[in-house]
Enzyme design. Structure first.
Site, PDB file in Angstrom:
ATOM      1  N   SER A  72       0.822  -1.174  -0.145  1.00 12.12           N
ATOM      2  CA  SER A  72       0.059   0.179   0.041  1.00 12.12           C
ATOM      3  C   SER A  72       0.869   1.277  -0.061  1.00 12.12           C
ATOM      4  O   SER A  72       0.235   2.364  -0.224  1.00 12.12           O
ATOM      5  CB  SER A  72      -0.944   0.155   1.137  1.00 12.12           C
ATOM      6  OG  SER A  72      -1.962  -0.781   1.022  1.00 12.12           O
ATOM      7  N   LYS A  75       0.358   3.512  -2.871  1.00 10.99           N
ATOM      8  CA  LYS A  75      -0.829   4.144  -3.057  1.00 10.99           C
ATOM      9  C   LYS A  75      -0.655   5.710  -2.948  1.00 10.99           C
ATOM     10  O   LYS A  75      -1.396   6.467  -3.657  1.00 10.99           O
ATOM     11  CB  LYS A  75      -1.892   3.940  -1.886  1.00 10.99           C
ATOM     12  CG  LYS A  75      -2.552   2.543  -2.013  1.00 10.99           C
ATOM     13  CD  LYS A  75      -3.493   2.012  -0.873  1.00 10.99           C
ATOM     14  CE  LYS A  75      -4.183   0.424  -1.293  1.00 10.99           C
ATOM     15  NZ  LYS A  75      -4.163  -0.457  -0.365  1.00 10.99           N
ATOM     16  N   TYR A 197      -4.282  -3.153 -10.215  1.00 11.35           N
ATOM     17  CA  TYR A 197      -3.745  -2.840  -8.844  1.00 11.35           C
ATOM     18  C   TYR A 197      -2.940  -4.053  -8.084  1.00 11.35           C
ATOM     19  O   TYR A 197      -2.216  -3.800  -7.261  1.00 11.35           O
ATOM     20  CB  TYR A 197      -5.364  -2.955  -8.071  1.00 11.35           C
ATOM     21  CG  TYR A 197      -5.374  -2.789  -6.463  1.00 11.35           C
ATOM     22  CD1 TYR A 197      -5.004  -1.530  -6.003  1.00 11.35           C
ATOM     23  CD2 TYR A 197      -5.398  -3.992  -5.777  1.00 11.35           C
ATOM     24  CE1 TYR A 197      -4.916  -1.480  -4.735  1.00 11.35           C
ATOM     25  CE2 TYR A 197      -5.379  -3.765  -4.442  1.00 11.35           C
ATOM     26  CZ  TYR A 197      -5.112  -2.596  -3.867  1.00 11.35           C
ATOM     27  OH  TYR A 197      -4.992  -2.634  -2.425  1.00 11.35           O
ATOM     28  N   TYR A 248      -4.484   4.236   8.114  1.00 14.87           N
ATOM     29  CA  TYR A 248      -5.722   3.437   8.298  1.00 14.87           C
ATOM     30  C   TYR A 248      -6.394   3.921   9.755  1.00 14.87           C
ATOM     31  O   TYR A 248      -6.283   5.077   9.899  1.00 14.87           O
ATOM     32  CB  TYR A 248      -5.512   2.000   8.078  1.00 14.87           C
ATOM     33  CG  TYR A 248      -4.760   1.471   6.998  1.00 14.87           C
ATOM     34  CD1 TYR A 248      -5.045   1.803   5.634  1.00 14.87           C
ATOM     35  CD2 TYR A 248      -3.582   0.749   7.441  1.00 14.87           C
ATOM     36  CE1 TYR A 248      -4.413   1.269   4.874  1.00 14.87           C
ATOM     37  CE2 TYR A 248      -2.736   0.268   6.470  1.00 14.87           C
ATOM     38  CZ  TYR A 248      -3.061   0.707   5.111  1.00 14.87           C
ATOM     39  OH  TYR A 248      -2.368   0.209   4.050  1.00 14.87           O
ATOM     40  N   VAL A 266       1.418  -3.392   3.992  1.00 16.19           N
ATOM     41  CA  VAL A 266       1.360  -4.783   4.716  1.00 16.19           C
ATOM     42  C   VAL A 266       2.558  -5.626   4.377  1.00 16.19           C
ATOM     43  O   VAL A 266       3.010  -6.635   5.064  1.00 16.19           O
ATOM     44  CB  VAL A 266       0.206  -5.701   4.620  1.00 16.19           C
ATOM     45  CG1 VAL A 266      -1.177  -5.124   5.205  1.00 16.19           C
ATOM     46  CG2 VAL A 266      -0.023  -6.083   3.165  1.00 16.19           C
TER      47      VAL A 266
HETATM   48  N1  GLN Z   1      -2.141  -5.647  -1.524  1.00 16.42           N
HETATM   49  C1  GLN Z   1      -2.801  -5.254  -0.306  1.00 16.42           C
HETATM   50  C2  GLN Z   1      -4.359  -5.502  -0.419  1.00 16.42           C
HETATM   51  O1  GLN Z   1      -4.736  -5.182  -1.129  1.00 16.42           O
HETATM   52  C3  GLN Z   1      -2.417  -3.900   0.169  1.00 16.42           C
HETATM   53  C4  GLN Z   1      -2.733  -3.828   1.467  1.00 16.42           C
HETATM   54  C5  GLN Z   1      -1.936  -2.970   2.159  1.00 16.42           C
HETATM   55  O2  GLN Z   1      -0.791  -2.749   2.216  1.00 16.42           O
HETATM   56  N2  GLN Z   1      -2.569  -2.271   3.499  1.00 16.42           N
HETATM   57  O3  GLN Z   1      -4.842  -5.979   0.515  1.00 16.42           O
END
Ligand code: GLN
Length: 312
Positions: A72, A75, A197, A248, A266
């Site tokens: 993420s 993003k 994605y 988050y 993550v």
């Molecule tokens: N690829 C992970 C997902 O879509 C990314 C989530 C994250 O890093 N928080 O669940």
């Protein structure tokens, strides 16, 4: 206490060394993400941290040159790339309020007519990637080209194994995308969007690469080659959304402890921005229950405490 030598080109190296020693002595480090099987095997005791200065000087401690799964963290870059192209129209399709919910939550979407709360939860990132895909025809490729250019590392690439593993276990992201498509908030076919994605999330990069790639936000929108990606105001907006939504449902605690715009993934990476000064990336794959790196947040907490730098 403030330890920093402002005249040195590697002003924060003593701070980083001290943080690495402290982290080494810390026992609990959380657990690697296991809902993406390809990430579950990571060693939670791995740790690296890098600082990139505005002039492109980069240095670090621990495994700061070890590539890891960015997830993420990407993003932030897709948001910047799309915002640079479409400007404020983006905000009609994704909000900029903290969600207070886990990053992969579905619950608010129905109440809010398929408009995700912000670009840093999965639903919002899917909208951003969808819009970047419409504008470029290859959102993940655009992201990769940007990361290679800003880091100066042309070997950065997608991790096919991680992307395939996410596709196999991607029911929740597929549900989010289909649900938003039912409200007319997704342009592309859902399988095309999910492919973009998951490849976006799979990019492997090191703390050095990501600190360098984040420096445009510390330079108020200016890229490594001196060209402008974002207006000064847009760079401020991205930093603000990172501060309020980048970790988050732990964003309040992150602002309290660290006090910088930050974005976690993550894979255990976190990028952070000291506007006008430097960009930071820290990596340690053990996560807390909200999906943020335990040692990563602790290291950034120590960084802003020891240097006195924060946006507050
Ligand atoms: N690829 C992970 C997902 O879509 C990314 C989530 C994250 O890093 N928080 O669940």
């Amino acid at each position: 206490m403030v330890i920093m030598t402002m005249t040195s080109p590697r002003a924060f190296l003593p701070v980083l060394e001290r943080i690495a020693e402290e982290i080494e002595r810390t026992p609990g480090r959380g657990r690697p993400a296991d809902y993406i099987p390809a990430l579950a095997a990571c060693d939670p005791r791995s740790f690296g941290m890098a600082v990139a200065e505005l002039d492109g000087t980069v240095y670090g401690v621990g495994e700061w040159r070890q590539p890891f799964s960015t997830q993420s963290v990407t993003k932030v870059f897709t948001l910047a790339l799309d915002l640079a192209r479409e400007g404020d129209e983006l905000w009609e399709h994704v909000g900029r309020e903290p969600s207070g919910n886990p990053f992969n939550s579905l619950v608010q979407l129905e109440y809010e007519q398929g408009i995700p709360r912000n670009p840093f939860i999965n639903a919002g990132a899917l909208v951003v990637t969808d819009r970047l895909q419409t504008r470029t025809g290859d959102a993940a490729g655009e992201l990769l080209a940007f990361l290679r250019a800003e880091s100066g590392n042309s070997s950065l690439d997608f991790d096919q194994e991680v992307a395939a593993s996410e596709t196999q276990h991607g029911d929740r992201n597929a549900a989010l995308a289909h649900f938003m498509a039912s409200y007319g908030n997704i342009d592309n076919d859902v399988p095309v969007l999910l492919d973009q994605y998951f490849r976006q999330c799979s990019v492997r990069a090191s703390c050095a690469d990501l600190a360098l790639a984040t420096t445009f936000l510390a330079r108020h929108g200016i890229r490594a080659d001196g060209t402008r990606l974002l207006t000064r105001s847009q760079a401020k907006q991205v930093n603000a959304v990172m501060l309020t939504c980048g970790t988050y449902d732990a964003a309040g605690d992150f602002a309290y402890r660290v006090g910088l715009p930050g974005k976690s993934g993550v894979g255990g990476g976190i990028i952070a921005v000291v506007p006008g000064r430097c960009a930071i990336c820290v990596w340690s794959p053990g996560l807390d229950e909200r999906g943020n790196s335990v040692a990563g947040v602790a290291a950034l907490d120590r960084f802003t405490t020891l240097t006195g730098l924060s946006v507050f």
